[in-house]
Write an enzyme that holds these catalytic residues in place. Structure first.
Site, mmCIF file in Angstrom:
data_model
loop_
_atom_site.group_PDB
_atom_site.id
_atom_site.type_symbol
_atom_site.label_atom_id
_atom_site.label_comp_id
_atom_site.label_asym_id
_atom_site.label_seq_id
_atom_site.Cartn_x
_atom_site.Cartn_y
_atom_site.Cartn_z
ATOM 1 N N GLU A 76 -10.288 -0.789 -3.658
ATOM 2 C CA GLU A 76 -10.929 -1.105 -2.366
ATOM 3 C C GLU A 76 -12.289 -1.769 -2.523
ATOM 4 O O GLU A 76 -13.240 -1.466 -1.795
ATOM 5 C CB GLU A 76 -11.037 0.163 -1.522
ATOM 6 N N GLU A 124 -1.975 3.960 -2.126
ATOM 7 C CA GLU A 124 -2.550 5.127 -1.442
ATOM 8 C C GLU A 124 -2.004 5.107 -0.021
ATOM 9 O O GLU A 124 -2.153 4.093 0.678
ATOM 10 C CB GLU A 124 -4.086 5.093 -1.366
HETATM 11 O O1 AHR Z 1 -10.762 9.063 1.630
HETATM 12 C C1 AHR Z 1 -10.470 8.955 0.243
HETATM 13 C C2 AHR Z 1 -10.572 7.546 -0.144
HETATM 14 O O2 AHR Z 1 -9.719 6.740 0.655
HETATM 15 C C3 AHR Z 1 -10.174 7.121 -1.555
HETATM 16 O O3 AHR Z 1 -11.045 7.577 -2.548
HETATM 17 C C4 AHR Z 1 -10.210 5.633 -1.365
HETATM 18 O O4 AHR Z 1 -9.405 4.934 -2.256
HETATM 19 C C5 AHR Z 1 -9.756 5.439 0.082
HETATM 20 O O5 AHR Z 1 -10.707 4.746 0.818
#
Ligand code: AHR
Length: 492
Positions: A168, A282
């Site tokens: 990110e 994710e």
């Molecule tokens: O809220 C956790 C975070 O969500 C993670 O560390 C990141 O990859 C994403 O923004």
């Protein structure tokens, strides 16, 4: 609702990695989660055997580590060798003892039987540091890093095939955030050096649905990438832990594929969709709660930013909403299996994960049972199915408005290694059962159902309301499923 499909009309064979997972150095995912040497469940490596067993049962195919935002200031050499360097983790503002590092992570993956997938530090890190990490993991004996691994007690290479450059880095919240041009150059140089160490690597890089970011990234580094990574959290709870209700969560199921389809379209437009796959590495209905930390304004007292993270551990928050949403998400990944090759539930242990640990054992949250059914009973050949006469249900959207969706979300699959069919049938409707009419009568149907007494049912240390039940039907041409339920139906 009438289901249609033909066994010869397929979308593709799904990669088992779409049932992958993610674990980060955040709150109790690593320390106090999977790694807890003081626990009575700990093995000789400090890994919780009850957690390992649960991870094996859902056949975790790949595990992404160590972050997430954590990784953007992480230096891997702090976490290897006989002397570990405790560091102040500037992403989450806690001390990381670094007693869990690369070698412990590899042991974890070996004990689960899953592929390792390492995300590198493209925040404060460099192309050289990333490629040195590949040396440590993948070279036999050449160079100081491979020799360091051997000296640490690991004579054989760890053979880490999957690597992601950055996490990110497009976001202002990320340490070492970058503009698109800067990002594309860093990915190019990092990918080049990593490939010079091991040209067999499968590399991904942090991306999103932004055209400018992705076009620059793919034009500069696309030749080195086999994957592009995107993330999704729908109920944004970073600051305010007021969770979407069951019906508001169902509204989100209508917007699961938005970013995915945009990235898919761009890859096709650039002629890359046959060579680069999407890693949705994710995803979770629920964003993690960490107020005043993912933000420009950081909390001052620990009650501002640290102790609120414990609210992620409240098991009553994880209900059939999480289960039905997660099943709908996995249905979307299956339907796009011709370009989505990996997805990683974020995370697997604690926080919003499917396995919760406490001193006396573990709690299997509703989402765990969804993975159990999908991994162990659905087929790997995804059929191109469609439904007729779907019963519509209208759901409120969190923050206002509403959306109308079919009550049932259905995925049809077959098996590449045997006869038979298996359907995933999710009933979004919390108020009524619904019936799915099959294309033809099945001699026998085995129906596995994840459900609880209500849409708000959950599991905890002292309760087990959400379970898998099984029933069989013979000579059936329709399946009726319970309200707010996730079902996998084996047809013979
Ligand atoms: O809220 C956790 C975070 O969500 C993670 O560390 C990141 O990859 C994403 O923004």
């Amino acid at each position: 609702m009438q289901l249609h499909f033909h066994k010869k009309r397929t979308i593709g064979v799904r990669d088992e990695m779409i049932y992958g997972h993610f674990i980060e150095h955040f709150h109790r995912q690593i320390y106090g989660g999977v790694y807890d040497p003081a626990s009575p469940f700990a093995d000789e490596d400090g890994l919780r055997t009850d957690v390992l067993e649960a991870m094996r049962k859902i056949r975790v195919p790949i595990l992404r580590w160590p972050g997430g935002c954590y990784v953007s200031a992480y230096h891997w050499q702090d976490g290897v060798g006989p002397v570990r360097t405790p560091r102040f983790d500037k992403a989450w503002r806690v001390e990381d003892p670094n007693t869990f590092g690369t070698d412990e992570y590899i042991k974890l993956c070996r004990k689960i039987g899953c592929r390792p997938y390492i995300c590198t530090n493209a925040g404060t890190g460099t192309a050289e540091e990333m490629s040195d990490w590949v040396e440590y993991c993948n070279l036999e004996t050449e160079g100081c890093h491979a020799k360091s691994r051997i000296a640490n007690g690991y004579p054989e290479p760890h053979q880490v095939k999957y690597w992601s450059i950055g996490n990110e880095n497009y976001g202002t919240w990320e340490i070492g955030a970058k503009e698109a041009e800067e990002w594309s150059r860093l990915v190019l140089e990092s990918a080049k050096m990593m490939h010079h160490v091991d040209p067999t690597l499968e590399l991904s890089a942090a991306a999103l649905s932004d055209l400018d970011w992705n076009i620059k990234l793919l034009r500069a580094a696309g030749n080195f990438l086999g994957w592009i990574s995107i993330h999704g959290y729908w109920d944004g709870l970073w600051q305010d832990n007021t969770l979407a209700s069951y019906r508001e969560s169902m509204a989100y199921t209508g917007a699961i594929d938005t970013n995915l389809l945009q990235v898919r379209g761009l890859l096709a437009a650039m002629g890359l969709d046959k060579r680069i796959r999407i890693a949705f590495d994710e995803w979770n209905l629920r964003g993690w709660h960490h107020p005043n930390a993912h933000t420009i304004q950081q909390g001052v007292t620990k009650d501002d930013y640290l102790t609120p993270r414990d609210k992620n551990d409240i098991n009553s928050q994880y209900t059939m909403a999480d289960a039905v949403f997660s099943a709908c998400f996995l249905n979307v990944m299956n339907r796009n299996c011709d370009i989505v090759g990996m997805a990683n539930f974020a995370p697997i242990v604690n926080t919003r994960g499917c396995i919760y640990t406490y001193d006396g054992g573990i709690v299997l949250r509703p989402t765990y049972h969804v993975f159990d059914l999908y991994v162990n009973h659905l087929g790997d050949v995804v059929l191109d199915s469609w439904c007729e006469d779907a019963e519509p249900v209208t759901f409120p959207k969190k923050g206002g408005g509403e959306v109308t969706l079919p009550a049932l979300d259905v995925l049809a699959t077959a098996f590449s290694d045997r006869d038979g069919l298996a359907l995933a049938v999710c009933n979004r409707d919390d108020a009524a059962p619904h019936t799915l009419r099959l294309p033809e009568t099945a001699k026998r149907a085995v129906i596995y159902t994840v459900n609880g007494p209500s849409c708000d049912s959950y599991n905890d240390v002292d309760r087990n309301d959400v379970v898998i039940t099984t029933r069989e039907l013979s000579d059936c041409d329709r399946i009726t499923v319970e309200p707010h339920s996730v079902n996998v139906v084996e047809l013979y």
